[in-house]
Design a protein around this motif. Structure first.
Motif, short mmCIF file in Angstrom:
data_model
loop_
_atom_site.label_atom_id
_atom_site.label_comp_id
_atom_site.label_asym_id
_atom_site.label_seq_id
_atom_site.Cartn_x
_atom_site.Cartn_y
_atom_site.Cartn_z
N ALA A 186 -4.11 0.20 -14.59
CA ALA A 186 -5.33 -0.47 -14.13
C ALA A 186 -6.18 -0.85 -15.33
N PRO A 230 -3.57 3.40 -9.46
CA PRO A 230 -4.78 2.59 -9.42
C PRO A 230 -5.59 2.72 -8.13
N ALA A 231 -4.92 2.79 -6.98
CA ALA A 231 -5.66 2.90 -5.72
C ALA A 231 -6.46 4.20 -5.67
N ALA A 246 -11.66 -3.89 -6.49
CA ALA A 246 -10.28 -3.81 -6.97
C ALA A 246 -9.48 -5.01 -6.48
N GLU A 247 -8.60 -5.47 -7.35
CA GLU A 247 -7.69 -6.55 -7.01
C GLU A 247 -6.27 -6.09 -7.26
N ALA A 248 -5.56 -5.79 -6.17
CA ALA A 248 -4.17 -5.36 -6.31
C ALA A 248 -3.34 -6.56 -6.76
N PRO A 249 -2.31 -6.33 -7.57
CA PRO A 249 -1.48 -7.45 -8.03
C PRO A 249 -0.73 -8.12 -6.89
N TRP A 256 -3.07 -3.59 -12.08
CA TRP A 256 -4.23 -3.83 -11.23
C TRP A 256 -5.40 -4.27 -12.10
N SER A 257 -6.31 -5.03 -11.51
CA SER A 257 -7.55 -5.43 -12.18
C SER A 257 -8.73 -4.85 -11.41
N LEU A 258 -9.56 -4.09 -12.11
CA LEU A 258 -10.73 -3.45 -11.49
C LEU A 258 -12.00 -4.00 -12.12
#
Length: 266
Positions: A186, A230-231, A246-249, A256-258
């Motif tokens: 992440a 990441p979650a 959060a943006e899951a791939p 992941w991008s947080l």
């Protein structure tokens, strides 16, 4: 959990302890690549101060930094967590952590470096000046120099848990997680949210970006947080009081991008 940190441009003075012992540094698979950078950097800075200043991108006022590199092999050392200063490390404040949190920091924090590739905060190093953006005359761009050695050692260093990537863009050039490791990585961006004429505006503010990341790592260490991916990291940060988007791939095997959103800059 493995936390990837950038170094700081500013650094504390070298310590009074024993000189550098390259064999004592973490990630021994980087030894040859480290030796190559140290050798060229020392030679460059000892032979031609003006050329060294140009290569290292130093202003006239920072000319004195070149002497640090000349003495890399002979001056005293101190733990990397004490060498690195600046906004992120001030907010992290490793020295004030309790004993258990310091132990966790020693195991989980990995600082990327143009000179060392990456070191743990307990590794003893001298003060130096050499960013990842440097292009040495012999070795070339350091980001490219480190790419293959880091690809060899980082999957093992990452283990089977979460990888929290807080590096700045220059240091991601040395290693980008791939495949299964990327899927549990992440990366975090800190955004400042403010209302302007009734409309929310968000921006990245460098100083506060670093300070927030330092406080976030500190909070995770003090809480003995152990998110497995990441979650779970998102849930943990929210429990610690952070506003996280959060943006899951879109596809498996991608990081992941947080976004951590803040409304006050301090």
């Amino acid at each position: 959990m493995l936390v990837l940190l950038p170094p700081s441009e500013g650094k504390a003075a070298s310590g009074r302890g024993t000189p550098l012992k390259p064999e004592s540094l973490s990630l021994p698979g980087l030894a040859a690549a480290r030796a190559a950078v140290v050798d060229e950097l020392v030679e460059l800075c000892a032979a031609d101060e003006e050329k060294a200043r140009e290569v290292l991108g130093l202003s006239e006022g920072l000319r004195g930094e070149i002497a640090k590199n000349v003495e890399l092999r002979t001056v005293g050392t101190r733990p990397a967590g004490e060498i690195y200063t600046g906004v992120l490390y001030d907010a992290l404040d490793l020295a004030s952590l309790d004993t258990a949190a310091k132990r966790r920091a020693g195991k989980s924090l990995l600082v990327f470096s143009g000179l060392w590739g990456a070191v743990r905060v307990g590794d003893r190093i001298p003060s130096y000046r050499c960013s990842m953006g440097v292009k040495l005359p012999g070795l070339g761009a350091l980001g490219a120099h480190w790419r293959d050695p880091m690809a060899e050692v980082m999957p093992e260093a990452a283990g089977d848990g979460l990888v929290l990537d807080l590096r700045s863009s220059a240091y991601t050039a040395a290693w980008r997680p791939k495949g299964e490791v990327a899927g549990r990585t992440a990366s975090v961006r800190v955004l400042h949210s403010q209302m302007v004429n009734g409309v929310e505006k968000r921006s990245v503010v460098s100083h506060f970006n670093k300070a927030t990341k330092g406080r976030m790592v500190r909070d995770l260490l003090l809480a003995d947080a152990r998110p497995k991916g990441p979650a779970e990291l998102v849930e943990t940060l929210r429990e610690l009081g952070y506003v996280v988007e959060a943006e899951a791939p879109a596809r498996a095997g991608r990081p992941w991008s947080l976004d951590v959103v803040v409304t006050e800059i301090h």
